[in-house]
Scaffold this motif. Sequence first.
Motif, PDB file in Angstrom:
ATOM      1  N   SER A 241     -31.860  -7.935 -11.191  1.00 37.16           N
ATOM      2  CA  SER A 241     -32.166  -8.593 -10.710  1.00 37.16           C
ATOM      3  C   SER A 241     -33.609  -8.698  -9.088  1.00 37.16           C
ATOM      4  O   SER A 241     -33.274  -7.131  -8.664  1.00 37.16           O
TER       5      SER A 241
ATOM      6  N   GLU B 286     -34.923  -8.749  -4.798  1.00 30.12           N
ATOM      7  CA  GLU B 286     -34.464  -9.500  -3.786  1.00 30.12           C
ATOM      8  C   GLU B 286     -34.739  -9.197  -3.119  1.00 30.12           C
ATOM      9  O   GLU B 286     -35.508  -8.279  -2.736  1.00 30.12           O
TER      10      GLU B 286
ATOM     11  N   ARG C 141     -31.573 -17.850 -14.632  1.00 28.12           N
ATOM     12  CA  ARG C 141     -31.007 -17.276 -13.760  1.00 28.12           C
ATOM     13  C   ARG C 141     -30.398 -16.231 -13.069  1.00 28.12           C
ATOM     14  O   ARG C 141     -30.347 -15.128 -14.059  1.00 28.12           O
ATOM     15  N   GLY C 142     -30.909 -15.579 -12.068  1.00 25.98           N
ATOM     16  CA  GLY C 142     -30.830 -14.249 -11.972  1.00 25.98           C
ATOM     17  C   GLY C 142     -31.387 -13.695 -12.071  1.00 25.98           C
ATOM     18  O   GLY C 142     -31.382 -11.975 -10.967  1.00 25.98           O
TER      19      GLY C 142
ATOM     20  N   ARG D  47     -32.664 -12.409  -6.266  1.00 25.73           N
ATOM     21  CA  ARG D  47     -31.378 -13.032  -4.908  1.00 25.73           C
ATOM     22  C   ARG D  47     -32.708 -13.305  -4.195  1.00 25.73           C
ATOM     23  O   ARG D  47     -32.446 -12.425  -3.803  1.00 25.73           O
TER      24      ARG D  47
END
Length: 480
Positions: free
Chosen positions: A455, A457, A238-239, A242
């Motif tokens: 993260s 993106e 998770r993360g 993004r």
Amino acid sequence: MTPDEIARRYEELPGYELLDFAEAAAPLWLLNVEAVSVIRRGLQPIKEFILRSLEEGLSSDDLVGFLGLDESIVKGALSDLMSDKFVASVESIIVTELGRKVLKEGLSTPTEEVLSILFDGIMRKPVASLAMDFAFPRDVEDGAVAEIPATPPTQPSINDLHLPEIDNVLAGQMSRQDVDRDILRVKRIARYRRVFRKVVAMVYRSKKGEIRTRFIVNGVPDEQLEQRFAEHGGNLRRGLVRAFSDRYIQSNVRSHLGQDVARKVLDQDDYLIRQRAVSMAALKCAALQRRESAADRGEISEDQRPSPTDIMAAVNAEGEARHALMQASARPAAVYEMAELLRRALNETKSSLSISTRGLAPHIVDKAFLRSIDQMVRRGVSVSIFINEEASQWRGRGKDWGHAFDTLAQLAHKFSDRVTVKESKEKRYYHLSWDHEVALVANRPMLSNHGRIRSFEQFAGFVMHDQDHITGYLNRIARQ
């Protein structure tokens, strides 16, 4: 190759689209491990010569003359060999069974020692440090490189250290060939220290939404690293990414550009054809130029040097491909173009440069960048830089962060008619434009990031080549 060249080279992955890439720090631990080992070393040369001479039947009385050594040295060595039971005196001095074994296998000494072992946090095994490009903790903290998490995130334990793997790594790193060791037992890990290996990480997404991460090490994809990262759930963390829907991102950026520009954006299929042509031409040109430089340095033979005709043809082909891409008044931008366009702006600007950013990161706004701006201004170029109003807080990150702000402020004071540094409230979209001929508008700061990168993106951006559209956009930004 630079990270953006690597991203351009490996952009195509069947069934996937490239979301983002970054120069990244892959996790390592430097371990101090307490171990029980047997170390084998050769005998001292004089003792070995004496043993071999006696083994060949030479009398001890003849050793001094045969070896050409001082008598006291020979007697001292014989005394040590006798104490170690490598020789024995019967009617004459002879080599014992233990002495013959030592000549054949070397000296074996049990010992407790502390070994320095590099442990890969993704591969989950010891690795050799030879020819490894390290990243420093400060690079990670400052956001110069993206941090890749260990998978699993736990630090290694004794159970992760397998003796054959440690033996192989240490054997490959031994500088003295006459020293060998067998590790009998690993007792405990006495110390952990986090370090990082520099790679280029590329994150992709399939049409089904599956994430895939590739790791490029020394310009080549490391499939084992990619596989182990996936097996241990790295892509599911998770993360890690993004990401939003393409429609959401593209529509928001189009809205920011304005309806007039949005209506003229190049069709996606046409854009991909033109961008791929640029990539192929650019990579071929860069490869020929690297071969030419290698020949200049004597690293390859002259018959491997590309001809001037081949280089010129490649340069022209790249220029034609880029010209075809620039014919669109507006088009999508690839994530790797940010670095390329910034380099072009610093080299090509003749009259005006405009940049907006979240803040000023020292790994981007470095000495070379500031020197380019200074030289540009002295040539009469007008420079406008828009920085988010909250960026002043970044000074507290260290003197290098403050230096970038201070240097630009000094230039604005010294060349008040040509350098403008303004605060901006914009937090979503940023631009880079020069001479009202090229403008990149994207959802990523041009001279910084958001700090430490944990993260990836999804990137979205557009490039404009129409002067009226660029002028209108810059005028709107200036009024905000």
